[in-house]
Design a protein around this motif. Structure first.
Motif, short mmCIF file in Angstrom:
data_model
loop_
_atom_site.label_atom_id
_atom_site.label_comp_id
_atom_site.label_asym_id
_atom_site.label_seq_id
_atom_site.Cartn_x
_atom_site.Cartn_y
_atom_site.Cartn_z
N LYS A 161 0.86 -1.21 0.09
CA LYS A 161 -0.19 0.08 -0.07
C LYS A 161 0.90 1.27 -0.12
O LYS A 161 1.99 1.16 0.49
N GLY A 162 0.21 2.48 -0.61
CA GLY A 162 1.04 3.61 -0.41
C GLY A 162 2.08 3.69 -1.52
O GLY A 162 1.96 3.12 -2.88
N PHE A 163 3.14 4.42 -1.20
CA PHE A 163 4.10 4.94 -2.20
C PHE A 163 4.92 3.49 -2.82
O PHE A 163 5.34 3.68 -3.94
N VAL A 164 4.84 2.52 -2.25
CA VAL A 164 5.79 1.48 -2.49
C VAL A 164 4.87 0.99 -3.88
O VAL A 164 5.56 0.05 -4.58
N LEU A 165 3.73 0.81 -3.98
CA LEU A 165 3.12 0.58 -5.28
C LEU A 165 3.60 1.29 -6.30
O LEU A 165 3.67 0.70 -7.37
N ALA A 166 3.74 2.70 -6.30
CA ALA A 166 4.41 3.48 -7.11
C ALA A 166 5.75 2.78 -7.88
O ALA A 166 6.14 2.55 -8.72
N SER A 191 6.84 -0.31 -7.31
CA SER A 191 6.85 -1.62 -8.02
C SER A 191 6.22 -1.47 -9.15
O SER A 191 6.54 -2.28 -10.23
N ARG A 192 5.57 -0.45 -9.48
CA ARG A 192 4.90 -0.35 -10.91
C ARG A 192 6.32 -0.06 -11.87
O ARG A 192 6.39 -0.37 -13.17
N ARG A 193 7.26 0.72 -11.12
CA ARG A 193 8.22 1.31 -12.14
C ARG A 193 9.37 0.34 -12.01
O ARG A 193 10.07 0.02 -13.19
N TRP A 194 9.72 -0.32 -10.96
CA TRP A 194 10.82 -1.37 -10.84
C TRP A 194 10.52 -2.36 -9.84
O TRP A 194 9.95 -2.31 -8.66
N PRO A 195 11.03 -3.86 -10.38
CA PRO A 195 10.76 -4.87 -9.32
C PRO A 195 11.73 -4.86 -8.27
O PRO A 195 11.38 -5.61 -7.16
N GLU A 196 13.07 -4.38 -8.47
CA GLU A 196 14.12 -4.54 -7.56
C GLU A 196 13.83 -4.32 -6.15
O GLU A 196 13.99 -4.99 -5.12
N PRO A 197 13.41 -3.04 -5.88
CA PRO A 197 13.08 -2.40 -4.46
C PRO A 197 12.28 -3.57 -3.69
O PRO A 197 12.58 -3.84 -2.45
N GLU A 198 11.12 -3.94 -4.22
CA GLU A 198 10.28 -4.86 -3.48
C GLU A 198 10.90 -6.29 -3.38
O GLU A 198 10.75 -6.86 -2.14
N ALA A 199 11.39 -6.87 -4.29
CA ALA A 199 12.15 -8.04 -4.09
C ALA A 199 13.16 -7.98 -3.16
O ALA A 199 13.54 -9.12 -2.32
N ALA A 200 13.88 -6.99 -3.25
CA ALA A 200 15.12 -6.98 -2.09
C ALA A 200 14.78 -6.82 -0.65
O ALA A 200 15.33 -7.16 0.25
N TYR A 201 13.58 -5.96 -0.60
CA TYR A 201 13.10 -5.76 0.83
C TYR A 201 12.44 -7.00 1.38
O TYR A 201 12.75 -7.23 2.54
N ARG A 202 11.58 -7.77 0.34
CA ARG A 202 11.26 -9.08 0.85
C ARG A 202 12.17 -9.92 1.54
O ARG A 202 12.15 -10.74 2.33
N ALA A 203 13.46 -9.90 0.60
CA ALA A 203 14.55 -11.04 1.11
C ALA A 203 15.14 -10.60 2.32
O ALA A 203 15.57 -11.31 3.04
N TRP A 204 15.17 -9.15 2.32
CA TRP A 204 15.78 -8.66 3.57
C TRP A 204 15.02 -8.86 4.84
O TRP A 204 15.57 -9.47 5.66
N PRO A 215 20.10 -0.67 -6.25
CA PRO A 215 20.14 0.15 -7.58
C PRO A 215 18.85 -0.39 -8.54
O PRO A 215 18.62 -1.55 -8.46
N VAL A 216 18.43 0.57 -9.14
CA VAL A 216 17.20 0.19 -10.05
C VAL A 216 17.82 0.73 -11.67
O VAL A 216 16.94 0.51 -12.29
N ASP A 217 18.70 1.83 -11.62
CA ASP A 217 18.91 2.22 -12.86
C ASP A 217 20.54 2.41 -12.85
O ASP A 217 20.99 2.69 -11.67
N ARG A 218 21.18 3.01 -13.87
CA ARG A 218 22.44 3.41 -13.90
C ARG A 218 22.66 4.66 -12.87
O ARG A 218 23.71 4.53 -12.12
N TYR A 219 21.88 5.53 -12.92
CA TYR A 219 21.93 6.73 -11.90
C TYR A 219 20.75 6.69 -10.87
O TYR A 219 20.62 7.95 -10.13
N VAL A 220 20.19 5.67 -10.66
CA VAL A 220 18.96 5.82 -9.56
C VAL A 220 19.16 4.66 -8.74
O VAL A 220 19.16 3.61 -9.08
N TRP A 221 18.93 5.03 -7.35
CA TRP A 221 19.08 4.13 -6.15
C TRP A 221 17.63 4.24 -5.60
O TRP A 221 17.40 5.15 -5.41
N VAL A 222 16.98 3.11 -4.87
CA VAL A 222 16.08 3.37 -4.08
C VAL A 222 16.68 2.85 -2.68
O VAL A 222 17.08 1.89 -2.29
N ALA A 223 16.04 3.77 -1.50
CA ALA A 223 16.41 3.56 -0.20
C ALA A 223 15.36 3.19 0.63
O ALA A 223 14.21 3.83 0.65
N ASN A 224 15.21 1.64 1.00
CA ASN A 224 14.13 1.10 1.74
C ASN A 224 14.44 1.49 3.26
O ASN A 224 15.58 0.83 3.49
#
Length: 159
Positions: free
Chosen positions: A34-39, A41-54, A72-81
């Motif tokens: 719910k919330g911002f995480v849905l946005a 996940s729509r853009r990149w699968p990596e943050p959710e997969a990494a969070y669930r494994a963590w 890391p989700v792109d060459r110049y973009v990182w997501v901080a959970n």
């Protein structure tokens, strides 16, 4: 020291040059849905997969209030959970947000942002489903990020 830049827009599409970190607050029970995480996940699968494994492997890592996982989700973009809320429900113990955990997470985030020479982009962290007050979160951002010279943009989503 600069100020937080506030803009209307989508925090998953940061409007800046160079390396960008998208910061957001997660709960400490492994819930993502719910919330911002849905946005995210729509853009990149990596943050959710990494969070669930963590969360799944939490017995052997640092998962918990105040921890940060940078993905890391792109060459110049990182997501901080950032783990900054206890559970997901409001109840007799109040809202899920934990300001001390957000403070510790922002301190850790600042270290990575400096290493990566990244600007930081975020929604109003901790103030949506976590139930926090921006009047309490904003000074933490100033203390932990702006005072270290890290550019911060906060996005207020349209709609």
């Amino acid at each position: 020291m600069s100020e937080i830049t506030y803009i209307r827009g989508d925090a998953t599409a940061p409007s800046a040059k160079g390396v960008k970190m998208i910061a957001h607050v997660c709960n400490d029970i492994g819930g993502w849905g719910k919330g911002f995480v849905l946005a995210l996940s729509r853009r990149w699968p990596e943050p959710e997969a990494a969070y669930r494994a963590w969360h799944r492997d939490r017995a052997s890592n640092d998962f918990g209030l105040g921890a940060v996982q940078v993905v890391p989700v792109d060459r110049y973009v990182w997501v901080a959970n950032m783990i900054g809320q206890r559970g997901i429900r409001r109840g007799s113990k109040g809202v899920p947000v934990r300001y001390d955990a957000i403070d510790r997470a922002l301190d850790r985030l600042a270290e990575r942002a400096v290493e990566l020479e990244a600007s930081v982009h975020m929604p109003r962290i901790g103030c949506g489903l976590a139930g926090g007050s921006w009047e309490r979160v904003e000074p933490l951002i100033v203390q932990r990020l702006l005072r270290r010279g890290i550019a911060v943009t906060v996005y207020d989503h349209d709609g």
